[in-house]
Design a protein around this motif. Structure first.
Motif, mmCIF file in Angstrom:
data_model
loop_
_atom_site.group_PDB
_atom_site.id
_atom_site.type_symbol
_atom_site.label_atom_id
_atom_site.label_comp_id
_atom_site.label_asym_id
_atom_site.label_seq_id
_atom_site.Cartn_x
_atom_site.Cartn_y
_atom_site.Cartn_z
ATOM 1 N N GLN A 1 28.613 48.298 50.811
ATOM 2 C CA GLN A 1 29.844 47.537 50.843
ATOM 3 C C GLN A 1 30.628 48.262 49.575
ATOM 4 O OE1 GLN A 1 30.867 44.964 53.141
ATOM 5 N NE2 GLN A 1 32.713 44.892 52.067
ATOM 6 N N GLY A 2 31.999 48.598 50.396
ATOM 7 C CA GLY A 2 32.904 49.111 49.248
ATOM 8 C C GLY A 2 32.888 50.642 48.983
ATOM 9 N N GLU A 3 31.755 51.331 49.625
ATOM 10 C CA GLU A 3 31.685 52.612 49.319
ATOM 11 C C GLU A 3 31.760 53.438 50.495
ATOM 12 O OE1 GLU A 3 28.704 53.962 46.483
ATOM 13 O OE2 GLU A 3 28.996 52.171 45.377
ATOM 14 N N PRO B 1 36.728 54.348 42.717
ATOM 15 C CA PRO B 1 36.952 53.408 44.027
ATOM 16 C C PRO B 1 38.265 53.817 44.548
ATOM 17 C CG PRO B 1 35.808 52.305 42.545
ATOM 18 C CD PRO B 1 36.172 53.409 41.724
ATOM 19 N N LEU B 2 38.346 53.838 45.918
ATOM 20 C CA LEU B 2 39.484 53.977 46.690
ATOM 21 C C LEU B 2 40.618 52.963 46.021
ATOM 22 C CD1 LEU B 2 40.677 56.151 48.603
ATOM 23 C CD2 LEU B 2 39.884 54.651 50.278
ATOM 24 N N TYR B 3 40.367 51.698 45.948
ATOM 25 C CA TYR B 3 41.305 50.669 45.595
ATOM 26 C C TYR B 3 41.802 50.958 44.164
ATOM 27 C CZ TYR B 3 38.149 47.907 42.668
ATOM 28 O OH TYR B 3 37.492 47.451 41.347
ATOM 29 N N GLN B 4 41.086 51.366 43.583
ATOM 30 C CA GLN B 4 41.571 51.978 42.274
ATOM 31 C C GLN B 4 42.406 53.184 42.066
ATOM 32 O OE1 GLN B 4 38.295 52.108 39.195
ATOM 33 N NE2 GLN B 4 37.928 49.938 39.277
ATOM 34 N N PRO C 1 56.180 48.279 48.548
ATOM 35 C CA PRO C 1 55.979 48.007 50.106
ATOM 36 C C PRO C 1 54.959 47.023 50.409
ATOM 37 C CG PRO C 1 55.967 50.401 49.234
ATOM 38 C CD PRO C 1 56.168 49.651 48.253
ATOM 39 N N GLY C 2 54.841 46.456 51.339
ATOM 40 C CA GLY C 2 54.051 45.249 51.723
ATOM 41 C C GLY C 2 52.454 46.027 52.370
ATOM 42 N N GLU C 3 51.651 45.118 52.633
ATOM 43 C CA GLU C 3 50.251 45.294 52.640
ATOM 44 C C GLU C 3 50.253 46.292 54.030
ATOM 45 O OE1 GLU C 3 47.516 42.142 53.389
ATOM 46 O OE2 GLU C 3 47.818 41.463 51.329
ATOM 47 N N SER C 4 51.007 45.900 54.954
ATOM 48 C CA SER C 4 50.920 46.616 55.968
ATOM 49 C C SER C 4 51.338 48.151 56.060
ATOM 50 C CB SER C 4 51.810 46.421 57.260
ATOM 51 O OG SER C 4 51.150 44.875 57.687
ATOM 52 N N ALA C 5 52.442 48.346 55.318
ATOM 53 C CA ALA C 5 53.278 49.604 54.832
ATOM 54 C C ALA C 5 52.139 50.468 54.185
ATOM 55 C CB ALA C 5 54.418 49.491 54.176
ATOM 56 N N LEU C 6 51.504 49.885 53.127
ATOM 57 C CA LEU C 6 50.388 50.548 52.366
ATOM 58 C C LEU C 6 49.218 50.925 53.069
ATOM 59 C CD1 LEU C 6 50.895 48.517 49.007
ATOM 60 C CD2 LEU C 6 51.895 50.723 49.525
ATOM 61 N N VAL C 7 48.975 49.966 54.193
ATOM 62 C CA VAL C 7 47.571 50.384 54.825
ATOM 63 C C VAL C 7 47.918 51.736 55.676
ATOM 64 C CG1 VAL C 7 46.392 49.658 56.891
ATOM 65 C CG2 VAL C 7 46.560 47.994 55.008
ATOM 66 N N GLU D 1 41.807 45.027 53.237
ATOM 67 C CA GLU D 1 41.079 44.580 52.120
ATOM 68 C C GLU D 1 41.081 45.491 50.904
ATOM 69 O OE1 GLU D 1 39.477 42.115 49.637
ATOM 70 O OE2 GLU D 1 40.167 41.655 51.588
ATOM 71 N N THR D 2 41.000 46.972 51.229
ATOM 72 C CA THR D 2 41.284 48.069 50.294
ATOM 73 C C THR D 2 42.633 47.665 49.305
ATOM 74 O OG1 THR D 2 39.995 49.398 51.527
ATOM 75 C CG2 THR D 2 41.060 50.423 49.792
ATOM 76 N N VAL D 3 43.543 47.890 50.254
ATOM 77 C CA VAL D 3 45.168 47.378 49.784
ATOM 78 C C VAL D 3 45.191 46.000 48.928
ATOM 79 C CG1 VAL D 3 47.575 46.858 50.173
ATOM 80 C CG2 VAL D 3 46.392 49.015 51.297
ATOM 81 N N ARG D 4 44.469 45.281 49.464
ATOM 82 C CA ARG D 4 44.312 43.773 48.759
ATOM 83 C C ARG D 4 43.975 43.937 47.489
ATOM 84 N NH1 ARG D 4 43.405 40.096 53.944
ATOM 85 N NH2 ARG D 4 45.608 40.146 54.615
ATOM 86 N N ARG D 5 42.779 44.722 47.525
ATOM 87 C CA ARG D 5 42.132 44.926 45.900
ATOM 88 C C ARG D 5 42.870 45.534 45.228
ATOM 89 N NH1 ARG D 5 35.799 46.596 46.701
ATOM 90 N NH2 ARG D 5 36.057 45.913 44.575
ATOM 91 N N ALA D 6 43.623 46.601 45.467
ATOM 92 C CA ALA D 6 44.480 47.254 44.710
ATOM 93 C C ALA D 6 45.585 46.657 44.132
ATOM 94 C CB ALA D 6 44.967 48.512 45.397
ATOM 95 N N MET D 7 46.146 45.461 45.143
ATOM 96 C CA MET D 7 47.135 44.643 44.546
ATOM 97 C C MET D 7 46.739 43.584 43.472
ATOM 98 S SD MET D 7 49.787 45.607 46.275
ATOM 99 C CE MET D 7 51.076 44.591 46.926
ATOM 100 N N VAL D 8 45.525 42.882 43.885
ATOM 101 C CA VAL D 8 44.922 42.294 42.763
ATOM 102 C C VAL D 8 44.935 43.093 41.676
ATOM 103 C CG1 VAL D 8 42.913 41.002 41.890
ATOM 104 C CG2 VAL D 8 43.631 40.898 44.355
#
Length: 158
Positions: free
Chosen positions: A65-67, A85-88, A110-116, A124-131
Motif C-alpha cells: 500500500q502506497g508504494e 514517497p510520490l505524494y511528498q 490547481p484542483g485535484e483533477s488538474a493535479l491528477v 488519493e496521492t494528490v489528496r495526501r500531497a494537499m494534506v
C-alpha cells in the motif's frame, strides 16, 4: 493484441501478457501500475485491477500500500524503494512553485483533477500531497471553493 471477440475475458488476456512479462524479472522489481495498464491496453480501471488481482492470487506479484506492486512474494527479495514517497515529491514541487511565485498568496492552486492529470497519479496521492501542504502551512482550503496559497507569514520557515 487483445481479442475482444474471443471466448477469453479481456482481463485474463491482460493477465497472461503481464505473466509473461514478469517471468523474466527479478523478485522485487516494480510492476506497472493499474493506471499504466489501463493506459497501455485502453481498458477500464476495473479491468486492469482484475488482471493484477489474478497475478496476485497466483503469488507472482504482491502489492505494498502506497508504494506499488512488485514481482514475487513479499518475503522473497527487497523491493526497490523510492527515495521519497510520490505524494511528498508532489507536495515539494508545489511548495517550490509557491516559493517561486507561480502561485501567489491568497490565489487558488490547481484542483485535484488538474493535479491528477499533471502528475499522472491517483487522486488519493494528490489528496495526501494537499494534506501535507496544509499541515506545513503552504495552503489552506475553503470548502466548496478550492485550495489557496497561504499568506507568506504562514509559510514554513526554511
Amino acid at each position: 493484441m487483445l481479442d475482444y471477440d474471443g471466448d477469453t475475458h479481456i482481463y485474463l488476456q491482460i493477465a497472461e501478457i503481464l505473466r509473461q512479462r514478469v517471468s523474466g524479472l527479478a523478485s522485487g522489481h516494480p510492476v506497472p501500475s493499474e493506471a499504466d495498464i489501463q493506459q497501455e491496453f485502453g481498458v477500464a480501471r476495473t479491468t486492469a485491477r482484475r488482471a493484477v488481482h489474478v497475478l496476485r492470487e497466483e503469488g507472482l506479484i504482491y502489492t505494498v500500500q502506497g508504494e506499488g506492486t512488485f514481482v514475487g512474494g513479499p518475503d522473497e527479495a527487497p523491493r526497490k524503494q523510492r527515495k521519497v514517497p510520490l505524494y511528498q515529491q508532489i507536495a515539494t514541487d508545489i511548495a517550490e512553485q509557491i516559493k517561486e511565485g507561480r502561485f501567489p498568496p491568497r490565489r487558488s492552486i490547481p484542483g485535484e483533477s488538474a493535479l491528477v492529470e499533471q502528475y499522472d497519479v491517483a487522486r488519493e496521492t494528490v489528496r495526501r500531497a494537499m494534506v501535507l501542504l496544509r499541515e506545513q502551512g503552504w495552503i489552506y482550503t475553503v470548502p466548496q471553493r478550492g485550495s489557496y496559497v497561504s499568506p507568506k507569514e504562514s509559510w514554513p520557515q526554511a
